[in-house]
Write a protein that holds these residues in place. Structure first.
Motif, PDB file in Angstrom:
ATOM      1  N   UNK A 151     -12.855   9.698  -8.335  1.00  0.00           N
ATOM      2  CA  UNK A 151     -11.846   9.877  -9.378  1.00  0.00           C
ATOM      3  C   UNK A 151     -10.542  10.393  -8.770  1.00  0.00           C
ATOM      4  N   UNK A 152     -10.652  11.402  -7.903  1.00  0.00           N
ATOM      5  CA  UNK A 152      -9.465  11.962  -7.253  1.00  0.00           C
ATOM      6  C   UNK A 152      -8.745  10.895  -6.429  1.00  0.00           C
ATOM      7  N   UNK A 153      -9.521  10.099  -5.688  1.00  0.00           N
ATOM      8  CA  UNK A 153      -8.913   9.031  -4.880  1.00  0.00           C
ATOM      9  C   UNK A 153      -8.157   8.040  -5.755  1.00  0.00           C
ATOM     10  N   UNK A 154      -8.737   7.694  -6.914  1.00  0.00           N
ATOM     11  CA  UNK A 154      -8.103   6.730  -7.806  1.00  0.00           C
ATOM     12  C   UNK A 154      -6.772   7.253  -8.335  1.00  0.00           C
ATOM     13  N   UNK A 155      -6.748   8.513  -8.762  1.00  0.00           N
ATOM     14  CA  UNK A 155      -5.500   9.097  -9.257  1.00  0.00           C
ATOM     15  C   UNK A 155      -4.468   9.212  -8.135  1.00  0.00           C
ATOM     16  N   UNK A 156      -4.912   9.621  -6.936  1.00  0.00           N
ATOM     17  CA  UNK A 156      -3.986   9.737  -5.807  1.00  0.00           C
ATOM     18  C   UNK A 156      -3.378   8.381  -5.456  1.00  0.00           C
ATOM     19  N   UNK A 157      -4.209   7.340  -5.499  1.00  0.00           N
ATOM     20  CA  UNK A 157      -3.712   6.003  -5.172  1.00  0.00           C
ATOM     21  C   UNK A 157      -2.673   5.546  -6.188  1.00  0.00           C
ATOM     22  N   UNK A 158      -2.927   5.806  -7.475  1.00  0.00           N
ATOM     23  CA  UNK A 158      -1.945   5.416  -8.496  1.00  0.00           C
ATOM     24  C   UNK A 158      -0.647   6.199  -8.329  1.00  0.00           C
ATOM     25  N   UNK A 159      -0.752   7.515  -8.081  1.00  0.00           N
ATOM     26  CA  UNK A 159       0.454   8.328  -7.896  1.00  0.00           C
ATOM     27  C   UNK A 159       1.264   7.843  -6.708  1.00  0.00           C
ATOM     28  N   UNK A 160       0.566   7.483  -5.623  1.00  0.00           N
ATOM     29  CA  UNK A 160       1.269   6.995  -4.444  1.00  0.00           C
ATOM     30  C   UNK A 160       1.986   5.684  -4.727  1.00  0.00           C
ATOM     31  N   UNK A 161       1.327   4.809  -5.512  1.00  0.00           N
ATOM     32  CA  UNK A 161       1.946   3.530  -5.847  1.00  0.00           C
ATOM     33  C   UNK A 161       3.179   3.718  -6.718  1.00  0.00           C
ATOM     34  N   UNK A 162       3.133   4.687  -7.627  1.00  0.00           N
ATOM     35  CA  UNK A 162       4.262   4.936  -8.512  1.00  0.00           C
ATOM     36  C   UNK A 162       5.452   5.523  -7.773  1.00  0.00           C
TER      37      UNK A 162
END
Length: 326
Positions: A313-324
Motif C-alpha cells: 500500500x505504501x509503495x502504491x501511494x509513493x509511486x502515485x505521489x512521485x508521478x504527480x
C-alpha cells in the motif's frame, strides 16, 4: 539404473529434526500457518511429521527455508514467543547481510515480552537508541518505530537508568485545537494518545502502569503540555512528530534535561500540517544530521513488519505521489 533414478529425489529433499515437540508445534503455527509463510517465501514444500519437518524444493531455496526454520526454533528454545509477524520478518530478511534471524542484536526484556529486532533497520535503530541521547526514528507506518522506542524507554526505566517515562503526541491537528471536543482535558486527548497506552500495555501489566501513572512516574500527554518544562532523568518520546511545527519541535527538543534520553518518531511524508507548513520533524532531521549525540534511524516500505499488504500500500501511494510531482 535404479540408483540413477533415485539420485535427483535425494537432492530435492531435506529433513529437519527437533528435540521439543511443543516448540515444533509453535514453530509450525496454528494450522501450519507459519510453515505456509516459509513455503511461499522460498517456493518450497514443508511436510510436518511429528518433530520432523520434510522440506522439498530446489537446493538453494531449501537451504534458505531450512536456515530460517532453524533460527526460529532457536528463538523458541530460548524462551521467546513466535508470532506470524516474526515469521514473516525472518523469511523476508533472511537474505540480508544482517537479518533479524541470524543476528541477535540488542534486545529488551520487559515483564510481558522480550523485544528484539526483526529487521536490519530495527537492529540499527536499537543500536542508535543504545548509544545516543537524541534519536530520530523516521519512516512509514508499520516499521516498529514507536513500539521499539517505547520498549527502550521501559527498559531504561526498569534498569534504573531513568526515573520517568514521558510519552507525547501532537493532539488532533498540529495546532492542538481540542477545545471543541466534549469532556474534560483527559477525555479530550486520550483517544489521540491511545497508541502510546497500547504500546505500554504490550510491555507491562495494566495495574503496574496505572500505579506508575498515578505516581507521576509515567506520563502520557499532548505536546502542548511539554512547554516550559525541563525533562530530566526521563525517557521522553514524541510520537507522530511529523505533525509538530518547526517551533513546536524546537520547544520539545530544548526540554531535554540532565540524564534524559529523547526519541522523535514519525513519517515526514504523512504530515497533517496545513499546506505549505514545514514539518518540524523533517526540519530537525535535516538540521541536526551529523550533530554529536544525535542519531537518525531511517526506515522504508521494505522494512514494514505488519501485514505484507501494508508495504505494498505504501509503495502504491509513493509511486502515485512521485508521478504527480513529475
Amino acid at each position: 539404473m535404479a540408483d540413477d533414478q533415485e539420485a535427483p529425489a535425494e537432492q530435492l529433499f531435506e529433513q529437519l529434526s527437533f528435540d521439543d515437540n511443543r516448540h515444533v508445534a509453535s514453530l509450525s503455527g496454528e494450522h501450519d500457518a507459519h510453515l505456509l509463510i516459509v513455503e511461499r517465501a522460498f517456493g518450497v514444500r514443508i511436510d510436518p511429521r511429528g518433530n520432523v519437518l520434510n522440506i522439498s524444493g530446489p537446493p538453494a531455496q531449501r537451504a534458505q527455508a531450512s536456515a530460517v526454520l532453524n533460527r526460529l526454533y532457536q528463538r523458541l528454545a530460548s524462551g521467546q514467543p513466535l508470532t506470524v509477524e516474526d515469521v514473516r520478518a525472518a523469511a523476508k530478511f533472511s537474505g540480508g547481510e544482517a537479518s533479524s534471524g541470524d543476528t541477535p542484536g540488542p534486545a529488551i526484556k520487559t515483564p510481558k515480552r522480550l523485544v528484539g529486532p526483526r529487521t536490519p533497520a530495527q537492529r540499527a535503530y536499537l543500536e542508535a537508541l543504545g548509544r545516543s541521547d537524541l534519536v530520530f526514528g523516521v519512516g512509514p507506518a508499520g516499521t516498529g518505530k514507536t513500539y521499539i522506542a517505547v520498549a527502550h524507554a521501559v527498559g531504561l526505566y526498569l534498569s534504573g537508568a531513568v526515573e520517568r517515562i514521558i510519552l507525547s503526541r501532537p493532539a488532533l491537528e498540529a495546532g492542538e485545537r481540542i477545545g471543541f471536543l466534549p469532556g474534560d482535558m483527559k477525555e479530550k486527548v486520550d483517544p489521540y494518545l491511545r497508541p502510546l497506552y497500547d504500546a505500554l500495555h504490550e510491555m507491562l501489566h495494566a495495574d503496574y502502569i496505572e500505579r506508575r501513572i498515578a505516581g507521576g512516574e509515567f506520563e502520557i500527554a499532548p505536546l502542548a503540555f511539554m512547554r516550559g518544562r525541563t525533562l530530566a532523568r526521563a525517557a521522553v518520546i514524541l510520537d507522530e512528530a511529523q505533525n509538530a511545527t518547526v517551533a513546536q519541535t524546537k520547544m520539545f527538543l530544548t526540554r531535554l534535561g540532565e540524564g534524559a534520553r529523547m526519541v522523535l518518531t514519525g513519517d515526514p511524508s504523512q504530515s497533517d500540517l496545513p499546506r505549505g507548513e514545514i514539518s518540524g520533524l523533517a526540519d530537525a532531521v535535516k538540521l541536526l544530521a551529523g550533530v554529536e549525540g544525535v542519531s537518525i534511524a531511517r526506515f522504508t516500505a521494505a522494512d514494514v513488519v505488519r501485514h505484507p499488504l501494508v508495504g505494498r500500500v505504501i509503495d502504491a501511494y509513493d509511486a502515485r505521489d512521485a508521478a504527480e510531482r513529475r
